[in-house]
Design a protein around this motif. Structure first.
Motif, short mmCIF file in Angstrom:
data_model
loop_
_atom_site.label_atom_id
_atom_site.label_comp_id
_atom_site.label_asym_id
_atom_site.label_seq_id
_atom_site.Cartn_x
_atom_site.Cartn_y
_atom_site.Cartn_z
N THR A 288 -1.76 -2.00 11.53
CA THR A 288 -3.09 -0.96 11.50
C THR A 288 -2.41 -0.74 12.75
OG1 THR A 288 -4.66 -1.95 10.82
CG2 THR A 288 -4.83 -0.16 12.55
N ASP B 178 -2.08 2.79 15.95
CA ASP B 178 -2.53 3.69 16.78
C ASP B 178 -2.00 4.99 16.43
OD1 ASP B 178 -4.18 1.83 17.78
OD2 ASP B 178 -2.91 1.35 19.66
N THR C 255 -0.57 -2.17 4.32
CA THR C 255 -1.76 -3.93 3.37
C THR C 255 0.47 -4.31 2.87
OG1 THR C 255 -3.26 -3.53 3.17
CG2 THR C 255 -2.15 -5.00 2.01
N THR D 163 -2.14 -7.14 7.36
CA THR D 163 -2.41 -5.50 7.60
C THR D 163 -2.07 -5.27 9.02
OG1 THR D 163 -4.59 -5.40 5.74
CG2 THR D 163 -4.84 -3.42 7.44
N TYR E 254 -2.35 4.98 9.50
CA TYR E 254 -2.73 4.78 10.03
C TYR E 254 -1.52 3.11 9.84
CZ TYR E 254 -4.10 8.57 12.27
OH TYR E 254 -4.47 9.30 13.42
N SER E 255 -2.83 2.59 8.67
CA SER E 255 -2.27 1.53 8.07
C SER E 255 -1.28 1.03 6.70
CB SER E 255 -3.39 0.76 7.66
OG SER E 255 -4.25 -0.06 8.57
N LYS F 231 0.23 8.06 13.74
CA LYS F 231 -0.01 8.27 12.77
C LYS F 231 1.35 8.21 11.96
CE LYS F 231 -2.68 12.12 9.41
NZ LYS F 231 -3.14 12.71 9.92
N THR G 268 -2.13 -12.33 10.05
CA THR G 268 -3.17 -11.57 9.76
C THR G 268 -1.87 -10.96 8.22
OG1 THR G 268 -4.38 -9.03 8.90
CG2 THR G 268 -2.27 -8.64 11.00
N SER H 56 0.50 -0.35 0.04
CA SER H 56 0.45 0.10 0.16
C SER H 56 0.40 1.34 -0.04
CB SER H 56 -1.25 0.09 1.31
OG SER H 56 -0.03 -0.27 2.86
N LYS I 111 2.94 -3.28 17.64
CA LYS I 111 2.17 -4.29 17.86
C LYS I 111 1.70 -5.89 17.44
CE LYS I 111 -1.87 -0.83 17.69
NZ LYS I 111 -2.86 -0.82 18.64
#
Length: 173
Positions: A92, A94, A132, A90, A129-130, A96, A88, A38, A83
């Protein structure tokens, strides 16, 4: 002859010590095969055998060397954010991510590159924030560097300071 041999031995020892692979075996292929999709990846280091995103002394050294190799300066063993995930693709956070960002991720439960870690540098632009990835089974990820985003209080103080400056200039005229 002796001096050139001595320089070669010292150079080889230095390269060995600053290389991220000194603490963890590097496995192939390149980390560009399974990486963030991404964002546009500017550089990467990895894949390294095992989960380097933890706080064992050998793994801290490998993380620091990887962040340094990606142009992030010396990592001081404090993540911007870490994290833990459960299988997963992706990531994500907290926090930015803004501008130049360095992240690392570990795949612990995936079928490809199982139990390996890679580190990436990319431009997160105005913020996201995420991320992929092509990776299967992400289990840990960390932001090592990102451009800090000013807190709302910082903007409030800036506005108050400009207001006070305007008031004092009016009084002088």
């Amino acid at each position: 002859m002796k001096n050139s041999l001595r320089v070669s031995v010292v150079s080889a020892a230095f390269a060995f010590c600053v290389s991220p692979a000194f603490a963890a075996a590097k496995i192939t292929p390149s980390c560009t095969v399974i990486g963030p999709t991404s964002v546009v990846v500017e550089d990467c280091t990895g894949f390294f055998d095992g989960n380097l995103i933890n706080h064992s002394p050998a793994d801290d050294a490998a993380q620091a060397a990887s962040v340094l190799a990606l142009g992030g300066g010396v990592w001081n063993e404090v993540w911007v954010e870490k994290k833990n995930f459960s299988n997963t693709s992706t990531i994500t956070f907290d926090t930015k991510m803004v501008g130049e960002t360095i992240i690392g991720f570990h795949m612990g439960g995936g079928k490809d590159y199982n139990q390996s870690t890679a580190f990436y540098r990319f431009d997160a632009g105005a913020g996201l924030y995420s991320i992929t990835t092509n990776a299967v089974g992400l289990s840990d990820a960390a932001i090592y560097m990102t451009t800090p985003v000013p807190e709302p209080e910082t903007y409030a103080m800036l506005v108050m300071g400009l207001g006070l400056l305007a008031i004092t200039r009016r009084r002088k005229t």
